[in-house]
Motif scaffolding. Structure first.
Motif, mmCIF file in Angstrom:
data_model
loop_
_atom_site.group_PDB
_atom_site.id
_atom_site.type_symbol
_atom_site.label_atom_id
_atom_site.label_comp_id
_atom_site.label_asym_id
_atom_site.label_seq_id
_atom_site.Cartn_x
_atom_site.Cartn_y
_atom_site.Cartn_z
ATOM 1 N N ILE A 198 0.848 -1.190 0.000
ATOM 2 C CA ILE A 198 0.000 0.000 0.000
ATOM 3 C C ILE A 198 0.882 1.239 0.000
ATOM 4 O O ILE A 198 1.778 1.379 0.840
ATOM 5 C CB ILE A 198 -0.930 0.015 1.231
ATOM 6 C CG1 ILE A 198 -1.778 -1.255 1.261
ATOM 7 C CG2 ILE A 198 -1.827 1.242 1.216
ATOM 8 C CD1 ILE A 198 -2.636 -1.401 2.494
ATOM 9 N N THR A 199 0.630 2.143 -0.934
ATOM 10 C CA THR A 199 1.398 3.383 -1.028
ATOM 11 C C THR A 199 0.458 4.579 -1.047
ATOM 12 O O THR A 199 -0.673 4.495 -1.532
ATOM 13 C CB THR A 199 2.266 3.398 -2.295
ATOM 14 O OG1 THR A 199 1.416 3.273 -3.451
ATOM 15 C CG2 THR A 199 3.269 2.259 -2.292
ATOM 16 N N GLY A 200 0.941 5.681 -0.491
ATOM 17 C CA GLY A 200 0.212 6.954 -0.557
ATOM 18 C C GLY A 200 -0.806 7.165 0.536
ATOM 19 O O GLY A 200 -1.529 8.171 0.524
ATOM 20 N N SER A 201 -0.893 6.233 1.505
ATOM 21 C CA SER A 201 -1.953 6.328 2.509
ATOM 22 C C SER A 201 -1.537 7.193 3.686
ATOM 23 O O SER A 201 -0.427 7.074 4.213
ATOM 24 C CB SER A 201 -2.347 4.936 3.006
ATOM 25 O OG SER A 201 -3.328 5.039 4.017
ATOM 26 N N PHE A 238 -10.140 8.863 0.747
ATOM 27 C CA PHE A 238 -9.227 9.010 -0.387
ATOM 28 C C PHE A 238 -9.918 9.680 -1.566
ATOM 29 O O PHE A 238 -11.110 9.487 -1.804
ATOM 30 C CB PHE A 238 -8.706 7.632 -0.820
ATOM 31 C CG PHE A 238 -8.166 6.804 0.311
ATOM 32 C CD1 PHE A 238 -6.966 7.142 0.917
ATOM 33 C CD2 PHE A 238 -8.861 5.698 0.782
ATOM 34 C CE1 PHE A 238 -6.465 6.380 1.971
ATOM 35 C CE2 PHE A 238 -8.387 4.937 1.823
ATOM 36 C CZ PHE A 238 -7.177 5.278 2.427
ATOM 37 N N SER A 239 -9.131 10.451 -2.311
ATOM 38 C CA SER A 239 -9.647 11.071 -3.534
ATOM 39 C C SER A 239 -9.534 10.122 -4.718
ATOM 40 O O SER A 239 -10.271 10.256 -5.692
ATOM 41 C CB SER A 239 -8.886 12.369 -3.830
ATOM 42 O OG SER A 239 -7.503 12.106 -4.034
ATOM 43 N N SER A 240 -8.601 9.181 -4.658
ATOM 44 C CA SER A 240 -8.479 8.167 -5.709
ATOM 45 C C SER A 240 -7.961 6.881 -5.094
ATOM 46 O O SER A 240 -7.184 6.908 -4.126
ATOM 47 C CB SER A 240 -7.552 8.628 -6.842
ATOM 48 O OG SER A 240 -6.215 8.731 -6.379
ATOM 49 N N VAL A 241 -8.399 5.756 -5.671
ATOM 50 C CA VAL A 241 -8.014 4.438 -5.176
ATOM 51 C C VAL A 241 -7.715 3.553 -6.376
ATOM 52 O O VAL A 241 -8.473 3.525 -7.349
ATOM 53 C CB VAL A 241 -9.136 3.793 -4.331
ATOM 54 C CG1 VAL A 241 -8.732 2.387 -3.901
ATOM 55 C CG2 VAL A 241 -9.469 4.650 -3.122
ATOM 56 N N VAL A 301 -1.666 -1.526 -3.983
ATOM 57 C CA VAL A 301 -2.745 -0.617 -3.625
ATOM 58 C C VAL A 301 -2.173 0.789 -3.581
ATOM 59 O O VAL A 301 -1.252 1.079 -2.800
ATOM 60 C CB VAL A 301 -3.360 -0.984 -2.261
ATOM 61 C CG1 VAL A 301 -4.499 -0.038 -1.921
ATOM 62 C CG2 VAL A 301 -3.830 -2.428 -2.252
ATOM 63 N N SER A 302 -2.699 1.653 -4.423
ATOM 64 C CA SER A 302 -2.239 3.040 -4.492
ATOM 65 C C SER A 302 -3.411 3.962 -4.186
ATOM 66 O O SER A 302 -4.477 3.849 -4.804
ATOM 67 C CB SER A 302 -1.674 3.344 -5.879
ATOM 68 O OG SER A 302 -1.299 4.705 -5.977
ATOM 69 N N VAL A 303 -3.221 4.861 -3.215
ATOM 70 C CA VAL A 303 -4.293 5.774 -2.814
ATOM 71 C C VAL A 303 -3.749 7.198 -2.715
ATOM 72 O O VAL A 303 -2.541 7.407 -2.574
ATOM 73 C CB VAL A 303 -4.914 5.356 -1.463
ATOM 74 C CG1 VAL A 303 -5.578 3.993 -1.571
ATOM 75 C CG2 VAL A 303 -3.859 5.339 -0.362
ATOM 76 N N GLU A 304 -4.663 8.144 -2.790
ATOM 77 C CA GLU A 304 -4.328 9.556 -2.580
ATOM 78 C C GLU A 304 -5.310 10.135 -1.575
ATOM 79 O O GLU A 304 -6.518 9.885 -1.673
ATOM 80 C CB GLU A 304 -4.405 10.338 -3.892
ATOM 81 C CG GLU A 304 -3.358 9.937 -4.913
ATOM 82 C CD GLU A 304 -3.425 10.794 -6.167
ATOM 83 O OE1 GLU A 304 -4.157 11.801 -6.147
ATOM 84 O OE2 GLU A 304 -2.763 10.453 -7.159
#
Length: 617
Positions: A198-201, A238-241, A301-304
Motif C-alpha cells: 500500500i502506497t500513498g496512505s 481518499f480522492s483516488s483508489v 494498492v495506491s491511494v491519494e
C-alpha cells in the motif's frame, strides 16, 4: 455454388434493404434491394453485412461479386454453406436478391476439453454444461464463439493468467453437410493473492489491510479486488483508489492483439518496465516446458488522500417550511485512525439547527463505528416554540442483509412552549433503532424500500425529568410495473406512553400534515388541541400514503395520490383525516422536483399546493 437461378417458391418472404449500387453521382448510389427466400434472423444478418458497402469503390461487376460474397458469409454463421444467390437489376434504382439457402451443416463431432487447474473449477464446467449445441444439431457460429470468449473471460477473472487454447478448430465439410468442432483449453495454474503493498496512505496501513476481503494464499478473483477497491473508496478517506495485481506472468510476454492496441493487462502493469514480446505459438511451447513455480500475485494498492476540508451549500424550497438553506462542512479524516467530523447548518423560517457528528470507525469502518452526535435546534412554528440541545453517544452495526442496528444513549435539554404551556426538561434515555434503505437508482428510485423501527425509554430513576416509553416506525415501498408505471406506498406510526404528558417536549410529541405526511393540510397542523384550540401534539400518530405515477415523456411524470392519517391521544380515533389530489414530477439534474395540489376532505380549506425538491427517501 457457381450456378445462378430464380427461386419462385410460394413460401418466400420479402424484405427491403437499401444498398448503394451502380455508377451514378455519389448521392444517388443507394438502390433498393429486395431479398427473398430466407428467414427473419438470416435476412437481418445479411442486411447487417451489406449495409456498409461503399458502392463508389467498386465497378458494377465487382460490386455484384461483393454483394454475393457478403451474403454467403452472413449465411454461414447459421450453417448455410451452399446457398444459391441470384442478383437481378429491375431498374437503375432497384436490385433483386433471390436466395435458395440449401441444406444446413450439422455437427458430426463436438469435442470440448478443459485442462489445467480450471478443469475442476465449477464455472468452467457450468460453461460446458450450458453450451447449447450437441452432436447432430445444426451448426451455429455464435454459441461457439461465445464459449471461446467465456473461457478466456473466466480465466482472466479467476486468476488463470497462463491460459491458452492448445486446439481450437472448426472443420466444415459443406459437401457432406457436416462439421467437426474441437476446443482444447489449457488454463495453466490458478494464481493466488500474494502480499499487499500500500502506497500513498495517510491512514494506518493495518486498518486498510484489515479491510481486505482476501487473505494471502486465497485463490485470485477479480471481483474480490473490485470489492476491496470499492470499500476503500466508500470510506471517504481518499480522492483516488487503485487496487491492481502485479502481473509477472507469461501472458505479459505475448504480442499485442491482432486488431492493434495494447493487451488487456497493459494498464495493470503500466508501472513496470516493458519486456520483449514473443508470438503466441512460441509462448504455448514455452509454457509446456516451463511452468511457473510461484503463483502468488502481489497486490499493489495506491491511494491519494481526500481533501481534509470539504464544503457544501444547498438551497431549496418546500411549502412546509418555505425557502431553506443548508451549509455542510465535512472532514472525512482528521487523524491517521480515520476518524471523521461532519457539521451541518440548516436554516428555514420555522426551524434553525446546527448539528455535528464525530465518527470513530472500528475494524470494519463501513459497518462498525462509534458516533458522538450533538446539536442545537430552535423551532418557532404555529403553536410550538422550542429551544433544544442534544448530545448522543451511539454504537452502529451494519449487517450483511443491509440492516443497520444503532444502540444509543441520548441526553436532551429542551426549553419549550406548546399550545401555551411552557416548561424546561432534562431527559436522559437510551434507545435502539433498526433501519434499512435500498434503492436503485438512487437519484430517482424505480425500485426501493425503506424500513425503520425505534424504541426509547426514559425514567426518573436515573435523573430524567419524565418517565416514558416511545416507539416509532415507518415503511415505504417503490415498485414499477413496466417502464412507465411507478407506485409508492408509505405507512408511519408512533406512540408514547407516559403518566405526565405535559413533561414530554414537542420534539417527542406527534404531529401530522404536510408535504411528507397528509397532503391537503398544512405542516404539522393535525394533532389534538387544548381548550383554547391550540395544538398540543398527540400521544399517537398514524399516517399512510398510496401514490401512482405515470411517465408522460422522458423525465416528466404525472401523479395521483391519497393520504390518510392524524395525530391523536387514543388508538382507534373515530376518523382519520384524508387528503387526495394530483401532481407533476420532474427528474431534474439536481434531483426530483414535486408539485402537488391536494384537497382536504375533513377541513373547510379548499385546495392546498405542495412543492418540494429531493427524493422520497
Amino acid at each position: 455454388m457457381g450456378r445462378q437461378r430464380r427461386w419462385t417458391s410460394a413460401t418466400k418472404r420479402t424484405f427491403t434493404v437499401v444498398l448503394p449500387l451502380l455508377c451514378v453521382s455519389p448521392s444517388a448510389w443507394a438502390l433498393e434491394a429486395t431479398v427473398t427466400g430466407v428467414s427473419d434472423e438470416v435476412e437481418g444478418n445479411i442486411q447487417a453485412y451489406l449495409q456498409n458497402i461503399e458502392a463508389a469503390e467498386y465497378t458494377e461487376v465487382r460490386l455484384e461479386g461483393e454483394i454475393r460474397r457478403r451474403t454467403e458469409e452472413a449465411m454461414r454463421v447459421y450453417g448455410y454453406y451452399e446457398p444459391e444467390v441470384s442478383l437481378e437489376r429491375a431498374t437503375d434504382e432497384r436490385v433483386w436478391l433471390e436466395i435458395e439457402p440449401g441444406p444446413q451443416v450439422e455437427i458430426e463431432i463436438l469435442s470440448i476439453n478443459v485442462k489445467g487447474d480450471a478443469s475442476e473449477d465449477p464455472p468452467f464446467q457450468e460453461a460446458i454444461e450450458d453450451f447449447p449445441l450437441e452432436e447432430g444439431d445444426v451448426l451455429r457460429h455464435a454459441p461457439w464463439d461465445r464459449l471461446s470468449s467465456q473461457f478466456s473471460g473466466l480465466a482472466i477473472e479467476r486468476g488463470y493468467f497462463d491460459w491458452g487454447f492448445t486446439d481450437r478448430r472448426m472443420e466444415v465439410r459443406p459437401y457432406l453437410q457436416s462439421a467437426r468442432l474441437y476446443m482444447d483449453f489449457d488454463s495453466g495454474p490458478r494464481y493466488q493473492f500474494g502480499e499487499s503493498s500500500i502506497t500513498g496512505s495517510h491512514i494506518e496501513l493495518d486498518r486498510l489491510r484489515r479491510m481486505q476481503p482476501f487473505e494471502q494464499g486465497d485463490p485470485y478473483l477479480a471481483q474480490t479486488l473490485a470489492d476491496y477497491n470499492q470499500s476503500l473508496a466508500e470510506t471517504g478517506w481518499f480522492s483516488s483508489v487503485s487496487v491492481r495485481p502485479r502481473l509477472e506472468t507469461a501472458q505479459e510476454l505475448t504480442i499485442a492483439p491482432s486488431g492493434g492496441g495494447s493487451p488487456w493487462w497493459s494498464e495493470a502493469t503500466a508501472s513496470q518496465p516493458e519486456r520483449p514480446r514473443v508470438t503466441s505459438a512460441a509462448l504455448a511451447s514455452a509454457l509446456s516446458l516451463n511452468k511457473p513455480s510461484d503463483t502468488q500475485l502481489p497486490i499493489d494498492v495506491s491511494v491519494e488522500p481526500a481533501d481534509r476540508h470539504q464544503f457544501e451549500v444547498g438551497i431549496g424550497y418546500a411549502t412546509d417550511v418555505g425557502p431553506r438553506l443548508r451549509f455542510g462542512w465535512e472532514q472525512p479524516w482528521i487523524n491517521r485512525y480515520g476518524h471523521s467530523l461532519d457539521h451541518d447548518l440548516y436554516l428555514s423560517a420555522p426551524e434553525q439547527r446546527f448539528t455535528g457528528v464525530y465518527n470513530v470507525p472500528l475494524e470494519d469502518p463501513l459497518r462498525d463505528s462509534y458516533r458522538l452526535q450533538y446539536g442545537i435546534r430552535n423551532i418557532d412554528d404555529s403553536d410550538t416554540q422550542s429551544l433544544e440541545g442534544t448530545v448522543e453517544l451511539a454504537r452502529r452495526w451494519e449487517f450483511d442483509n443491509d440492516w443497520v442496528q444503532t444502540v444509543y444513549f441520548r441526553t436532551t435539554y429542551e426549553d419549550f412552549e406548546q399550545g401555551g404551556e411552557a416548561d424546561q426538561v432534562w431527559l436522559f434515555y437510551p434507545g435502539i433503532q433498526w433501519s434499512r434503505t435500498r434503492t436503485r437508482p438512487q437519484r430517482f428510485p424505480l425500485w426501493g424500500d425503506r424500513q425503520q423501527l425505534s424504541l426509547e425509554y426514559s425514567d426518573t430513576v436515573w435523573g430524567s425529568d419524565a418517565t416514558f416509553a416511545r416507539i416509532t416506525g415507518d415503511t415505504e415501498w417503490i415498485r414499477m410495473i413496466g417502464n412507465d408505471n411507478r407506485f409508492l406506498a408509505r405507512i408511519s406510526l408512533g406512540a408514547i406512553e407516559t403518566d405526565d404528558f405535559a413533561k414530554i417536549p414537542p420534539s417527542l410529541r406527534f404531529f401530522a400534515g404536510g408535504d411528507r405526511s397528509v397532503r391537503g393540510y398544512s405542516y404539522e397542523s393535525l394533532s389534538p388541541r387544548n381548550a383554547e384550540g391550540r395544538l398540543r401534539g398527540g400521544q399517537q400518530m398514524l399516517t399512510s400514503t398510496l401514490e401512482y405515477q405515470r411517465r408522460v415523456t422522458g423525465d416528466w411524470w404525472g401523479a395521483t395520490f391519497i393520504d390518510n392519517g392524524d395525530a391523536f391521544d387514543n388508538w382507534g380515533p373515530n376518523d382519520l383525516k384524508t387528503g387526495a389530489g394530483a401532481g407533476v414530477r420532474w427528474v431534474s439534474p439536481v434531483g426530483p422536483i414535486r408539485f402537488d395540489i391536494a384537497h382536504p376532505f375533513d377541513s373547510e380549506d379548499d385546495w392546498r399546493l405542495h412543492f418540494s425538491i429531493g427524493p422520497e427517501f
